[in-house]
Design a protein around this motif. Structure first.
Motif, mmCIF file in Angstrom:
data_model
loop_
_atom_site.group_PDB
_atom_site.id
_atom_site.type_symbol
_atom_site.label_atom_id
_atom_site.label_comp_id
_atom_site.label_asym_id
_atom_site.label_seq_id
_atom_site.Cartn_x
_atom_site.Cartn_y
_atom_site.Cartn_z
ATOM 1 N N ASP A 451 0.829 -1.215 0.000
ATOM 2 C CA ASP A 451 0.000 0.000 0.000
ATOM 3 C C ASP A 451 0.861 1.262 0.000
ATOM 4 O OD1 ASP A 451 -2.509 -1.034 -0.266
ATOM 5 O OD2 ASP A 451 -3.180 -0.606 1.774
ATOM 6 N N GLY A 452 1.940 1.244 -0.803
ATOM 7 C CA GLY A 452 2.799 2.416 -0.941
ATOM 8 C C GLY A 452 3.896 2.531 0.093
ATOM 9 N N ILE A 453 4.031 1.545 0.971
ATOM 10 C CA ILE A 453 5.068 1.572 2.012
ATOM 11 C C ILE A 453 6.160 0.580 1.647
ATOM 12 C CG2 ILE A 453 5.558 1.212 4.458
ATOM 13 C CD1 ILE A 453 2.591 1.874 4.986
ATOM 14 N N ASN A 454 7.400 1.002 1.810
ATOM 15 C CA ASN A 454 8.561 0.198 1.441
ATOM 16 C C ASN A 454 9.016 -0.633 2.641
ATOM 17 O OD1 ASN A 454 11.154 -0.756 0.828
ATOM 18 N ND2 ASN A 454 11.697 1.041 -0.379
ATOM 19 N N PHE A 455 8.794 -1.945 2.564
ATOM 20 C CA PHE A 455 9.285 -2.866 3.587
ATOM 21 C C PHE A 455 10.461 -3.693 3.063
ATOM 22 C CE2 PHE A 455 4.974 -2.050 5.120
ATOM 23 C CZ PHE A 455 5.182 -1.886 6.479
ATOM 24 N N THR A 460 12.825 3.347 -3.739
ATOM 25 C CA THR A 460 11.550 2.774 -4.161
ATOM 26 C C THR A 460 11.337 3.014 -5.649
ATOM 27 O OG1 THR A 460 10.591 3.179 -1.979
ATOM 28 C CG2 THR A 460 9.043 2.810 -3.793
ATOM 29 N N TYR A 461 10.940 1.960 -6.346
ATOM 30 C CA TYR A 461 10.613 2.121 -7.770
ATOM 31 C C TYR A 461 9.168 2.575 -7.885
ATOM 32 C CZ TYR A 461 10.535 1.332 -12.782
ATOM 33 O OH TYR A 461 10.457 1.518 -14.141
ATOM 34 N N LYS A 472 10.605 8.970 1.782
ATOM 35 C CA LYS A 472 10.449 8.714 3.214
ATOM 36 C C LYS A 472 9.241 7.801 3.407
ATOM 37 C CE LYS A 472 12.576 13.097 4.550
ATOM 38 N NZ LYS A 472 12.417 14.397 5.254
ATOM 39 N N ASP A 473 9.395 6.562 2.904
ATOM 40 C CA ASP A 473 8.264 5.638 2.882
ATOM 41 C C ASP A 473 8.602 4.296 3.518
ATOM 42 O OD1 ASP A 473 10.049 4.677 1.019
ATOM 43 O OD2 ASP A 473 8.581 4.377 -0.577
ATOM 44 N N LEU A 496 4.726 -2.263 10.406
ATOM 45 C CA LEU A 496 4.343 -0.907 10.798
ATOM 46 C C LEU A 496 4.776 0.098 9.742
ATOM 47 C CD1 LEU A 496 5.510 -1.065 14.533
ATOM 48 C CD2 LEU A 496 3.273 -1.698 13.588
ATOM 49 N N GLY A 497 3.890 1.041 9.431
ATOM 50 C CA GLY A 497 4.208 2.090 8.477
ATOM 51 C C GLY A 497 5.154 3.119 9.067
ATOM 52 N N PRO A 498 5.558 4.110 8.267
ATOM 53 C CA PRO A 498 6.468 5.151 8.768
ATOM 54 C C PRO A 498 5.946 5.881 9.990
ATOM 55 C CG PRO A 498 6.299 5.256 6.375
ATOM 56 C CD PRO A 498 5.249 4.287 6.829
#
Length: 682
Positions: A451-455, A460-461, A472-473, A496-498
Motif C-alpha cells: 500500500d505504498g510503504i517500502n518494507f 523505491t521504484y 520517506k516511505d 508498521l508504516g512510517p
C-alpha cells in the motif's frame, strides 16, 4: 592572511601578541614550526615555552624563556596573551584552567578535555574570566566547510540521508610506546581516554559532527559505541561510533588504526541525489550529483591566527563551546565498557619489532559496510564481536542465527531475518548489509510496496518516476511474540508504516531438521493479513512497471559464490531461470565466505567451500523465481511478479518455502532423490 593582532599596553604602545607554548615535543613541534612562521611574519611573538624536557639547544630564539612547567612560567610574570596547550590529554583541563585564571586566552589541543565534567569546568572558567578558548580541530578551519553548507542548501545532492566518517590508518607498536599515557583509558584513576576516535582520528568525528550541525551537548540525542583493540593497549584502536542528533541525522564513524595501508580519512554526506565527500586532511571535496562528479580543493584558515584576530567567541572557527557535541561522544567512550580484545586469529602482523603493526582481517570491507549501513561491527556480525540472537541448532550445532533487525537503519526497512545461515560443516550461505545493497538482510520476508510503504529498504521504484527514487516511505517489521522450541519457532509480527501504525499482521513459522550427515532442511511458513480492516495491496517494482523486477516476498541474499551454477529442472543459467516457474531451483558453487571463523575474514578463499542450496517452490501459488547473479547473488520467490496481490480481512496471503542446505555439489539426480525421500511437493 589574517592581519596581525596588536595589543595596546598601559602606556599606549602597540605590541605583538605574546604567546606561550606548553609542550614542545610530539605535536608541540608542529606548533613551534607554525609559531616560527608567524613570528617571521610579525604576527606574534613567542615569549616562553614550558616543558619538563626542554627543547634541543638552538631550537628557540634567544628571547624565548624556557620553564619546566606552566606554573613556573606564569609565576615568572611572563603574562602571555595566548597559551597554547599541547600536552598529554589528562593535563589539558588543569593547564587550561591555570592559563585562564592568569588572564590568557587558550589554544587547547584536541581532545580538549578527558571528561564531560572537565569540559563544563573549563567552559565555566572561560566565561568567568571573559577569555576565549580555541580547540585544535584544524579541519574546522577548512574553507571547504562553508562551501559544503552552501552545496547542501542548494539541493544539489537532494535531502541528507546521513553522514559517515571513515578513517583507515596504521600505527606501529612504537606508536603505543611513545609515552606513558599512549593507549591508556586512565592512569592511576585519572582519565586519559586515548583512542582511535578520541585522539588519533578525532578530527574525523569532529568534522562529521560539524557537518551534521552538532555543536552543543544538547545537539546529541544518543551515542552508540562498539569498541575493540588489536594492540596490547587499554584503549580502542578499531571502533564504530554512531551518533544520533537531536534533529534525527545520524553520523556513523568507522575508524581503525589497524588497516593494511594508510589512506586519507574522509567524511561523506549522503544525499538522495548524490553525495559530498570531504578528504579533510587535504581540504579536497568530491561532489557526486546528477551533474556528474567533480573535485574542488579549498584553502584553510590557521586556527591560531583565527584566535588572535577574534574579538569574541562568535569569531572563532573551533570554539570550546562548539565542542560540546564532540565531548558527548568522548564521554560515551569514556564511560563505555573497556574495548574487547580482537582474538589473534583475526589479526596479521606486518613488520618486525617496534615497527610491526596489526592488520585486522577484512577491516576495509567491514568499515565500508559499517558506514554505508550505519551499522556497528557487532551488528555486521564481524566474527570477533559478540552478536546475534537466538540460534537454530541441529544436534547442538548452530546452523542459523535469528536477528530481530531492530538496529538496522530506518532506510533499510528494519525487519527480522536469518543470518548467518550455515551448512552442517559450517560454510556460511547468507550475507547481510553487503556493500552493494546494504538493505539486503540474510534470509527472510520483505516487500517493496505494501500500500505504498517500502518494507524492502533502499530506494523505491515508482511508476510515475519510472525509476528508483529515495522516499520517506520505509516501514519496519517488529516481533510482537515468539515461541522457540527444538526444531521450530513461531512468531507474531507487525508490519508498521512510517508513522508506526500497523499495516499487516504476520504469522511466521520456521522449522528445521537434519537430512542425513551433510544436508539439513529449513522450512518457512508465513501468513500475511491486513491489519487495517480493509484490503491491502502487496506489490513490487515489477507490479509498478519495472520489467523483470518482480522481487518481494521470500528472499535469500547469498554471499560471494565462485563458479556458481543456477538451474531448475528445465532451465539453466540466470537469464533462463529468472522469471520462470519451476518446482525447485538449485544454486551450487564455492562459497568464498567460508566457515564462520577466522577464514571468513582473511580475504583468501583458498579452494573455496562447496555447497548447494535447493529452493522448493511454494505449493500455494505458481510464483516466479527471482534470480540475480551477475550484479549480486540472490534468490527469491516473487509474490507480485507483474501485478499486486491483495490480502483482505479474513483472506490472508500464505506461502511455504523449503530450502535444502547441503555441503558439496549436488546434481539434478541427487536433488530429485532428496525431494522424493522427504516426500516434499512443490
Amino acid at each position: 592572511m589574517t592581519q596581525p593582532h596588536t595589543v595596546t599596553t598601559a602606556v599606549g604602545h602597540a605590541r605583538l601578541p605574546r604567546i606561550a607554548l606548553v609542550g614542545v615535543h610530539g605535536f608541540g613541534e608542529r606548533h613551534l614550526e607554525n609559531l616560527a612562521r608567524l613570528g617571521a611574519d610579525r604576527t606574534l611573538e613567542l615569549v616562553a615555552v614550558a616543558d619538563p624536557h626542554p627543547p634541543e639547544e638552538g631550537t628557540l630564539g634567544p628571547d624565548v624563556a624556557a620553564f619546566a612547567s606552566l606554573d613556573e612560567l606564569l609565576a615568572a610574570g611572563t603574562a602571555p596573551d595566548v597559551v597554547i596547550v599541547s600536552t598529554p590529554i589528562q593535563t589539558h583541563a588543569p593547564l587550561a584552567l591555570a592559563a585562564l585564571k592568569a588572564g590568557s586566552n587558550v589554544y587547547l589541543e584536541k581532545p580538549p578535555v578527558a571528561s564531560m565534567a572537565q569540559y563544563q569546568e573549563v567552559m565555566a572558567a572561560a566565561a568567568s574570566e571573559g577569555r576565549l578558548v580555541q580547540v585544535g580541530f584544524q579541519s574546522l578551519g577548512s574553507e571547504a566547510l562553508p562551501a559544503i553548507e552552501t552545496l547542501v542548501e542548494s539541493g544539489e545532492i537532494g535531502e541528507v540521508r546521513g553522514i559517515s566518517a571513515t578513517g583507515q590508518w596504521l600505527r606501529s607498536k612504537a606508536y603505543f610506546k611513545r609515552s606513558r599515557w599512549a593507549g591508556k583509558r586512565s592512569i592511576n584513576g585519572t582519565d586519559v581516554v586515548d583512542g582511535v576516535a578520541t585522539n588519533a582520528l578525532a578530527h574525523a568525528v569532529a568534522t562529521g559532527l560539524w557537518l551534521a550541525g552538532a555543536r552543543t551537548v544538547a545537539d546529541v540525542e544518543s551515542v552508540d559505541t562498539d569498541l575493540y583493540r588489536a594492540n596490547d593497549t587499554e584503549s580502542d584502536d578499531t571502533s564504530v561510533v554512531r551518533v544520533r542528533m537531536a534533529g534525527g541525522t545520524v553520523l556513523t564513524c568507522a575508524l581503525t588504526l589497524c588497516a593494511p595501508v594508510q589512506s586519507a580519512p574522509w567524511v561523506t554526506i549522503h544525499g538522495t541525489l548524490g553525495q559530498l565527500t570531504l578528504f579533510y586532511t587535504e581540504d579536497r571535496l568530491e561532489v557526486t550529483s546528477p551533474r556528474g562528479v567533480r573535485t574542488e580543493t579549498y584553502g584553510r584558515i590557521d586556527l591560531l591566527e583565527n584566535l588572535l584576530a577574534a574579538r569574541s567567541e562568535q569569531d572563532l572557527l573551533s570554539p570550546l563551546s562548539g565542542a560540546g557535541a564532540y565531548v558527548s561522544v568522548l564521554e560515551a567512550i569514556r564511560t563505555a565498557d573497556a574495548p574487547r580484545e580482537i582474538p589473534s586469529e583475526f589479526i596479521m602482523w606486518e613488520g618486525t619489532g617496534d615497527d610491526a603493526h596489526a592488520v585486522v582481517h577484512g577491516i576495509e570491507s567491514l568499515i565500508r559496510r559499517a558506514t554505508l549501513g550505519q551499522a556497528t561491527f557487532a551488528e555486521l556480525g564481524a566474527p570477533w564481536t559478540l552478536s546475534g540472537g537466538p540460534t537454530l541448532d541441529i544436534d547442538g550445532t548452530p546452523v542459523a542465527t535469528l536477528e530481530d533487525g531492530s538496529r538496522i537503519r530506518p532506510t533499510s526497512s528494519p525487519r527480522p531475518y536469518l543470518h548467518p545461515v550455515r551448512t552442517l560443516a559450517g560454510t556460511v550461505v547468507t550475507d547481510h548489509v553487503p556493500e552493494d545493497h546494504v538493505w539486503h538482510l540474510g534470509a527472510g520476508v520483505a516487500l517493496q510496496d505494501v500500500d505504498g510503504i517500502n518494507f524492502w529498504g533502499g530506494r523505491t521504484y515508482t511508476r510515475d518516476a519510472g525509476a528508483y527514487v529515495w522516499r520517506k516511505d520505509h516501514g519496519q517489521i517488529v516481533v510482537e511474540a515468539a515461541e522457540h522450541a527444538d526444531g521450530e519457532r513461531r512468531e507474531q509480527l507487525s508490519w508498521l508504516g512510517p508513522d508506526g501504525s500497523p499495516v499487516l499482521r504476520e504469522q511466521r513459522e520456521w522449522r528445521w531438521a537434519a537430512v542425513g550427515n551433510s544436508t539439513w532442511k529449513l522450512t518457512l511458513d508465513f501468513i500475511l493479513e491486513s491489519a487495517t480492516g480493509r484490503p491491502v495491496l502487496l506489490g513490487s517494482p515489477g507490479s509498478n512497471g519495472r520489467p523483470q523486477g518482480g522481487y518481494g516476498g521470500f528472499f535469500w541474499r547469498l554471499p560471494k559464490v565462485g563458479d556458481a551454477t543456477i538451474w531448475t529442472p528445465g532451465s539453466r543459467g540466470e537469464d533462463a531461470v529468472h522469471g520462470s516457474v519451476a518446482p525447485w531451483l538449485a544454486w551450487s558453487g564455492t562459497f568464498d565466505a567460508g566457515p564462520a571463523g577466522a577464514s571468513h575474514v582473511t580475504g583468501d578463499p583458498g579452494l573455496g567451500h562447496p555447497a548447494t542450496l535447493v529452493f522448493l517452490a511454494a505449493p500455494q501459488a505458481p510464483d516466479p523465481w527471482f534470480v540475480r547473479h551477475s550484479g549480486y547473488p540472490g534468490v527469491g520467490l516473487s509474490l507480485a511478479w507483474d501485478a499486486p496481490v491483495a490480502t483482505e480481512p479474513g483472506r490472508p496471503v500464505k506461502r511455504t518455502v523449503t530450502v535444502l542446505i547441503a555441503d558439496g555439489f549436488l546434481a539434478t539426480q541427487d536433488i530429485e532423490q532428496l525431494i522424493t525421500t522427504l516426500g516434499e511437493s512443490a
